[in-house]
Design an enzyme around this catalytic site. Sequence first.
Site, mmCIF file in Angstrom:
data_model
loop_
_atom_site.group_PDB
_atom_site.id
_atom_site.type_symbol
_atom_site.label_atom_id
_atom_site.label_comp_id
_atom_site.label_asym_id
_atom_site.label_seq_id
_atom_site.Cartn_x
_atom_site.Cartn_y
_atom_site.Cartn_z
ATOM 1 N N GLU A 95 -37.633 -78.014 -15.781
ATOM 2 C CA GLU A 95 -39.085 -77.879 -15.581
ATOM 3 C C GLU A 95 -39.819 -77.923 -16.927
ATOM 4 O OE1 GLU A 95 -39.174 -75.287 -11.441
ATOM 5 O OE2 GLU A 95 -39.629 -74.256 -13.296
ATOM 6 N N LEU A 120 -50.693 -69.555 -0.552
ATOM 7 C CA LEU A 120 -51.258 -70.843 -0.136
ATOM 8 C C LEU A 120 -52.604 -71.034 -0.829
ATOM 9 C CD1 LEU A 120 -50.796 -71.168 3.732
ATOM 10 C CD2 LEU A 120 -49.756 -72.572 1.951
ATOM 11 N N HIS A 175 -41.806 -76.972 -7.757
ATOM 12 C CA HIS A 175 -40.900 -76.190 -6.909
ATOM 13 C C HIS A 175 -39.503 -76.259 -7.514
ATOM 14 C CE1 HIS A 175 -39.626 -74.152 -3.297
ATOM 15 N NE2 HIS A 175 -38.564 -74.947 -3.296
HETATM 16 C C1 GAR Z 1 -40.848 -71.851 -11.684
HETATM 17 O O1 GAR Z 1 -39.452 -71.995 -11.712
HETATM 18 C C2 GAR Z 1 -41.426 -72.556 -10.489
HETATM 19 O O2 GAR Z 1 -40.694 -73.679 -10.105
HETATM 20 C C3 GAR Z 1 -41.338 -71.475 -9.437
HETATM 21 O O3 GAR Z 1 -41.724 -70.309 -10.108
HETATM 22 C C4 GAR Z 1 -41.252 -70.389 -11.454
HETATM 23 C C5 GAR Z 1 -42.358 -69.940 -12.377
HETATM 24 O O4 GAR Z 1 -41.843 -69.708 -13.652
HETATM 25 N N1 GAR Z 1 -42.209 -71.772 -8.323
HETATM 26 C C6 GAR Z 1 -41.889 -71.470 -7.060
HETATM 27 O O5 GAR Z 1 -40.859 -70.898 -6.765
HETATM 28 C C7 GAR Z 1 -42.916 -71.927 -6.035
HETATM 29 N N2 GAR Z 1 -42.351 -71.954 -4.727
HETATM 30 P P1 GAR Z 1 -42.799 -69.468 -14.892
HETATM 31 O O6 GAR Z 1 -43.804 -68.408 -14.490
HETATM 32 O O7 GAR Z 1 -41.892 -68.994 -15.984
HETATM 33 O O8 GAR Z 1 -43.451 -70.792 -15.202
#
Ligand code: GAR
Length: 190
Positions: A175, A88, A105
């Site tokens: 993403e 958080l 997310h």
């Molecule tokens: C991403 O898929 C993001 O959506 C998720 O962590 C990953 C980070 O990937 N976030 C969550 O789950 C938050 N609740 P990255 O380090 O390769 O950018």
Amino acid sequence: MPKNIAIFASGTGSNAKKIIEYLNQNARITVSLIVSNNPSAKVLGMAKGKGIPTLLVTRKKLYENEDILKIFNEYSIDYVVLAGFLWLVPMCLVKAYENRMVNIHPALLPKFGGKGMYGMNVHKAVKEAGEKESGMTIHYVNEQYDDGSIVFQKSCTLTDDDTPQSIADKVLSLEHRYFPIIINKLVSIS
Ligand code: GAR
């Protein structure tokens, strides 16, 4: 004056990397600080390689006082992006960056959000629920997990053959495609 972004990331940092590279084309926005709570997070090495300052935080450092806000002020941070940060955000930042802090997310909120819903936990839950689609959500950050108002969503179709890993791959590619574009837009109009 260019606007300064801080990115919180605690894992691979693939989204942070995409954002940094995309914003290289925009002289009015600079990623000025990468914050992580994980000393072995790949994102820290990536940031150092690109000459971006990094800040390692502990729970104590983050929640016990408002030092983080002072540091953000020193870096003149205008906008905060959470890209794979699982704690958080402290109240002092939530207040100071109201409507100037977003999180990504890996599901279509309000489904599959909340405490413990991160990474593969999300994709396993989506698979177990037999969902026909999943996707990504960008939302403003408030004092609760995955709860602030939604700014942007993009979905992908799922089939019975999808596994949690293939769902993760589909969502991550969404993403990478959309997060940098949306950040560029949001920061530009802020
Ligand atoms: C991403 O898929 C993001 O959506 C998720 O962590 C990953 C980070 O990937 N976030 C969550 O789950 C938050 N609740 P990255 O380090 O390769 O950018």
